[in-house]
Scaffold this motif. Structure first.
Motif, PDB file in Angstrom:
ATOM      1  N   ARG A   1      -5.802  20.417  -4.411  1.00  0.00           N
ATOM      2  CA  ARG A   1      -4.863  19.422  -4.940  1.00  0.00           C
ATOM      3  C   ARG A   1      -3.411  19.916  -4.988  1.00  0.00           C
ATOM      4  O   ARG A   1      -2.490  19.212  -4.575  1.00  0.00           O
ATOM      5  CB  ARG A   1      -5.285  18.978  -6.334  1.00  0.00           C
ATOM      6  CG  ARG A   1      -4.244  18.099  -7.019  1.00  0.00           C
ATOM      7  CD  ARG A   1      -4.673  17.649  -8.394  1.00  0.00           C
ATOM      8  NE  ARG A   1      -5.563  16.491  -8.324  1.00  0.00           N
ATOM      9  CZ  ARG A   1      -6.834  16.486  -8.707  1.00  0.00           C
ATOM     10  NH1 ARG A   1      -7.369  17.572  -9.210  1.00  0.00           N
ATOM     11  NH2 ARG A   1      -7.562  15.396  -8.613  1.00  0.00           N
TER      12      ARG A   1
ATOM     13  N   GLN B   1      -3.523  16.786  -1.285  1.00  0.00           N
ATOM     14  CA  GLN B   1      -3.396  15.350  -1.576  1.00  0.00           C
ATOM     15  C   GLN B   1      -3.155  14.499  -0.334  1.00  0.00           C
ATOM     16  O   GLN B   1      -3.700  13.411  -0.215  1.00  0.00           O
ATOM     17  CB  GLN B   1      -2.288  15.053  -2.597  1.00  0.00           C
ATOM     18  CG  GLN B   1      -2.455  15.787  -3.915  1.00  0.00           C
ATOM     19  CD  GLN B   1      -1.268  15.583  -4.828  1.00  0.00           C
ATOM     20  OE1 GLN B   1      -0.638  14.532  -4.833  1.00  0.00           O
ATOM     21  NE2 GLN B   1      -0.950  16.608  -5.609  1.00  0.00           N
ATOM     22  N   ARG B   2      -2.283  14.962   0.545  1.00  0.00           N
ATOM     23  CA  ARG B   2      -1.969  14.189   1.751  1.00  0.00           C
ATOM     24  C   ARG B   2      -1.857  15.161   2.924  1.00  0.00           C
ATOM     25  O   ARG B   2      -1.930  16.358   2.757  1.00  0.00           O
ATOM     26  CB  ARG B   2      -0.630  13.468   1.589  1.00  0.00           C
ATOM     27  CG  ARG B   2      -0.649  12.421   0.500  1.00  0.00           C
ATOM     28  CD  ARG B   2       0.619  11.597   0.551  1.00  0.00           C
ATOM     29  NE  ARG B   2       0.630  10.638  -0.545  1.00  0.00           N
ATOM     30  CZ  ARG B   2       1.445   9.603  -0.607  1.00  0.00           C
ATOM     31  NH1 ARG B   2       2.303   9.378   0.355  1.00  0.00           N
ATOM     32  NH2 ARG B   2       1.402   8.774  -1.614  1.00  0.00           N
TER      33      ARG B   2
ATOM     34  N   ARG C   1      -6.765   7.638  -1.032  1.00  0.00           N
ATOM     35  CA  ARG C   1      -6.766   6.281  -1.582  1.00  0.00           C
ATOM     36  C   ARG C   1      -5.528   6.010  -2.439  1.00  0.00           C
ATOM     37  O   ARG C   1      -5.092   4.878  -2.569  1.00  0.00           O
ATOM     38  CB  ARG C   1      -8.058   6.032  -2.350  1.00  0.00           C
ATOM     39  CG  ARG C   1      -8.081   6.410  -3.801  1.00  0.00           C
ATOM     40  CD  ARG C   1      -9.491   6.376  -4.354  1.00  0.00           C
ATOM     41  NE  ARG C   1     -10.105   7.680  -4.147  1.00  0.00           N
ATOM     42  CZ  ARG C   1     -10.568   8.456  -5.156  1.00  0.00           C
ATOM     43  NH1 ARG C   1     -10.560   8.016  -6.382  1.00  0.00           N
ATOM     44  NH2 ARG C   1     -11.071   9.634  -4.915  1.00  0.00           N
ATOM     45  N   LEU C   2      -4.926   7.060  -3.009  1.00  0.00           N
ATOM     46  CA  LEU C   2      -3.770   6.830  -3.879  1.00  0.00           C
ATOM     47  C   LEU C   2      -2.565   6.379  -3.064  1.00  0.00           C
ATOM     48  O   LEU C   2      -1.806   5.507  -3.481  1.00  0.00           O
ATOM     49  CB  LEU C   2      -3.454   8.100  -4.678  1.00  0.00           C
ATOM     50  CG  LEU C   2      -4.609   8.526  -5.601  1.00  0.00           C
ATOM     51  CD1 LEU C   2      -4.327   9.867  -6.248  1.00  0.00           C
ATOM     52  CD2 LEU C   2      -4.879   7.466  -6.651  1.00  0.00           C
TER      53      LEU C   2
ATOM     54  N   ARG D   1      -3.100   2.838  -2.210  1.00  0.00           N
ATOM     55  CA  ARG D   1      -2.886   1.992  -3.379  1.00  0.00           C
ATOM     56  C   ARG D   1      -1.396   1.763  -3.614  1.00  0.00           C
ATOM     57  O   ARG D   1      -0.965   0.647  -3.922  1.00  0.00           O
ATOM     58  CB  ARG D   1      -3.518   2.620  -4.631  1.00  0.00           C
ATOM     59  CG  ARG D   1      -3.450   1.694  -5.836  1.00  0.00           C
ATOM     60  CD  ARG D   1      -4.011   2.333  -7.089  1.00  0.00           C
ATOM     61  NE  ARG D   1      -3.106   3.358  -7.602  1.00  0.00           N
ATOM     62  CZ  ARG D   1      -3.319   4.051  -8.728  1.00  0.00           C
ATOM     63  NH1 ARG D   1      -4.426   3.858  -9.419  1.00  0.00           N
ATOM     64  NH2 ARG D   1      -2.453   4.944  -9.129  1.00  0.00           N
ATOM     65  N   GLN D   2      -0.608   2.832  -3.438  1.00  0.00           N
ATOM     66  CA  GLN D   2       0.843   2.685  -3.632  1.00  0.00           C
ATOM     67  C   GLN D   2       1.423   1.658  -2.662  1.00  0.00           C
ATOM     68  O   GLN D   2       2.261   0.840  -3.040  1.00  0.00           O
ATOM     69  CB  GLN D   2       1.545   4.023  -3.431  1.00  0.00           C
ATOM     70  CG  GLN D   2       1.412   4.947  -4.639  1.00  0.00           C
ATOM     71  CD  GLN D   2       1.893   6.369  -4.357  1.00  0.00           C
ATOM     72  OE1 GLN D   2       2.455   6.641  -3.301  1.00  0.00           O
ATOM     73  NE2 GLN D   2       1.662   7.256  -5.303  1.00  0.00           N
TER      74      GLN D   2
ATOM     75  N   GLU E   1     -13.780   8.422   1.334  1.00  0.00           N
ATOM     76  CA  GLU E   1     -12.516   7.892   0.823  1.00  0.00           C
ATOM     77  C   GLU E   1     -12.217   6.517   1.417  1.00  0.00           C
ATOM     78  O   GLU E   1     -11.698   5.642   0.731  1.00  0.00           O
ATOM     79  CB  GLU E   1     -11.385   8.881   1.143  1.00  0.00           C
ATOM     80  CG  GLU E   1     -10.076   8.591   0.438  1.00  0.00           C
ATOM     81  CD  GLU E   1     -10.078   8.965  -1.053  1.00  0.00           C
ATOM     82  OE1 GLU E   1     -11.172   9.110  -1.630  1.00  0.00           O
ATOM     83  OE2 GLU E   1      -8.986   9.079  -1.627  1.00  0.00           O
TER      84      GLU E   1
ATOM     85  N   HIS F   1     -10.504  -1.324  -2.332  1.00  0.00           N
ATOM     86  CA  HIS F   1      -9.252  -1.638  -3.022  1.00  0.00           C
ATOM     87  C   HIS F   1      -8.476  -2.718  -2.258  1.00  0.00           C
ATOM     88  O   HIS F   1      -7.902  -3.630  -2.862  1.00  0.00           O
ATOM     89  CB  HIS F   1      -8.396  -0.377  -3.172  1.00  0.00           C
ATOM     90  CG  HIS F   1      -7.217  -0.572  -4.065  1.00  0.00           C
ATOM     91  ND1 HIS F   1      -7.335  -0.836  -5.406  1.00  0.00           N
ATOM     92  CD2 HIS F   1      -5.894  -0.585  -3.798  1.00  0.00           C
ATOM     93  CE1 HIS F   1      -6.125  -0.988  -5.928  1.00  0.00           C
ATOM     94  NE2 HIS F   1      -5.235  -0.841  -4.977  1.00  0.00           N
TER      95      HIS F   1
END
Ligand code: CA
Length: 377
Positions: free
Chosen positions: A88, A92-93, A253-254, A257-258, A280, A287
């Protein structure tokens, strides 16, 4: 069952001279891929693929391997969580997520083989057994005038049975408009046509182009602006009439989502080999469905990525439910690539513009190891 070994296979094919081609920001001088092979103590083997730079992906897969050895490969969710948590702080990306995607796909392949069912069955079953495919091509060539080459190339896709194609833009508004109009004439009014700027424009240019070609019936305008600028994406959506698509660089997924919450897009394009794998991507699809956003996966890689993407495509819910539902498109790369399908013992092909979802256990594909050796980087 326990994981006993993880191998990242780096493949490449050099493209020389006239075989090289350009997107708005890059020149393709090779076709690179990173396939992930996971072995188990039962003899079952799973395959995955990582989107993006092959050697960097391979290095990260290698660094993640100690955390995988000895674990039960059926613990797919806990493994995903543990890898993501461990990486992390610098992850994250980006490439940590593309590397994790290849591992995750291979675990689903093992699980399908273990239970004797295709991956889409593990995911709850298929809404469809085949999907329409669009031909991705139309890059800027080296051997010919761009307009002339793209007219020729897209007409050939139609002759091959495709009913849809996507071309690359982002080379200047005037030139792009002329090329788009010529291609629309070449493929006829009934064919679907999409455009992809590979974030080669700013919002002002993208809005100008979108307004000028409003009469060309464009299916979507992909990556009009750089993916970090969700506000610019929203301005493009609001300023011109073509639906805006994006998502191949929004890993995890974050990030997706953004983009949804920023009203940045009409069509979300996660890549299963980049967004975090099958684990994922099913959350991203859920979503998007919850938010009324259409999903059309990005697919760029070998037959392993194409197979994994077909399982995801099988599970995308039709939105809305109705008598004649609209199937999501498979992105089917048609550009020069010597081993894209040769890595599979049975290549995935289209017939009359449709591609069948593999129905053998796991991803439903077998790897040709001779081809891995032939194109090893
Ligand atoms: Ca794209």
């Amino acid at each position: 069952m326990k994981i006993t070994n993880v191998t990242a296979h780096c493949l490449t094919q050099k493209l020389d001279g006239n075989n090289r081609f350009d997107s708005a920001f890059s020149t393709f001088t090779e076709r690179a891929a990173c396939l992930v092979e996971i072995e188990t103590d039962t003899g079952l083997i799973g395959w995955g693929e990582c989107l993006g730079p092959n050697k960097v992906n391979a290095a990260i897969v290698e660094a993640m391997t100690p955390a995988l050895i000895g674990r039960d490969p059926l613990d797919i969710e806990p493994i995903w969580f543990d890898l993501y948590s461990a990486w992390r702080d610098q992850g994250q990306r980006g490439v940590t997520m593309t590397a994790q995607s290849g591992i995750d796909i291979a675990l689903w392949d093992i699980a399908g083989k273990h239970f004797g069912v295709p991956v889409y069955r593990l995911l709850g079953g298929a809404h469809r057994t085949s999907v329409p495919a669009y031909a991705t091509g139309g890059f800027r060539p080296r051997d010919k005038d761009r307009l002339e080459r793209l007219v020729e190339e897209t007409a050939a896709y139609m002759a091959d049975g495709f009913t849809a194609t996507k071309i690359k833009i982002g080379f200047g508004v005037d030139e792009d408009e002329a090329v788009i109009r010529a291609v629309r004439d070449a493929i006829g009014d009934d064919a679907e046509l999409m455009i992809d700027a590979n974030h080669g424009y700013d919002a002002i240019e993208a809005i100008e182009l979108g307004r000028r070609i409003a009469d060309c019936r464009i299916g979507w305008f992909e990556e009009p602006v750089v993916p970090e600028q969700l506000n610019a994406y929203r301005r493009v959506r609001e300023g011109q009439p073509i639906p805006v698509a994006g998502g191949e660089t929004w890993h995890g997924r974050l990030a997706h989502r953004q983009a949804i919450e920023a009203d940045a897009i009409d069509i979300l394009q996660p890549d299963v080999a980049g967004c975090g794998g099958i684990t994922e991507m099913r959350k991203i699809i859920a979503h998007a469905e919850t938010s009324g956003i259409r999903v059309v996966p990005h697919v760029w890689g070998t037959g392993v990525n194409v197979a994994a993407s077909l399982h995801m495509l099988a599970t995308i819910p039709p939105q809305p439910g109705r008598h004649s539902s609209r199937d999501p498109w498979l992105e089917f790369d048609q550009t020069p690539h010597a081993y894209r399908m040769a890595v599979l013992q049975d290549p995935i092909t289209q017939t009359a513009g449709r591609v069948a979802v593999p129905d053998k256990p796991g991803l439903g594909v077998e790897i040709d190891r001779h081809v891995l050796e032939e194109f090893r980087a």
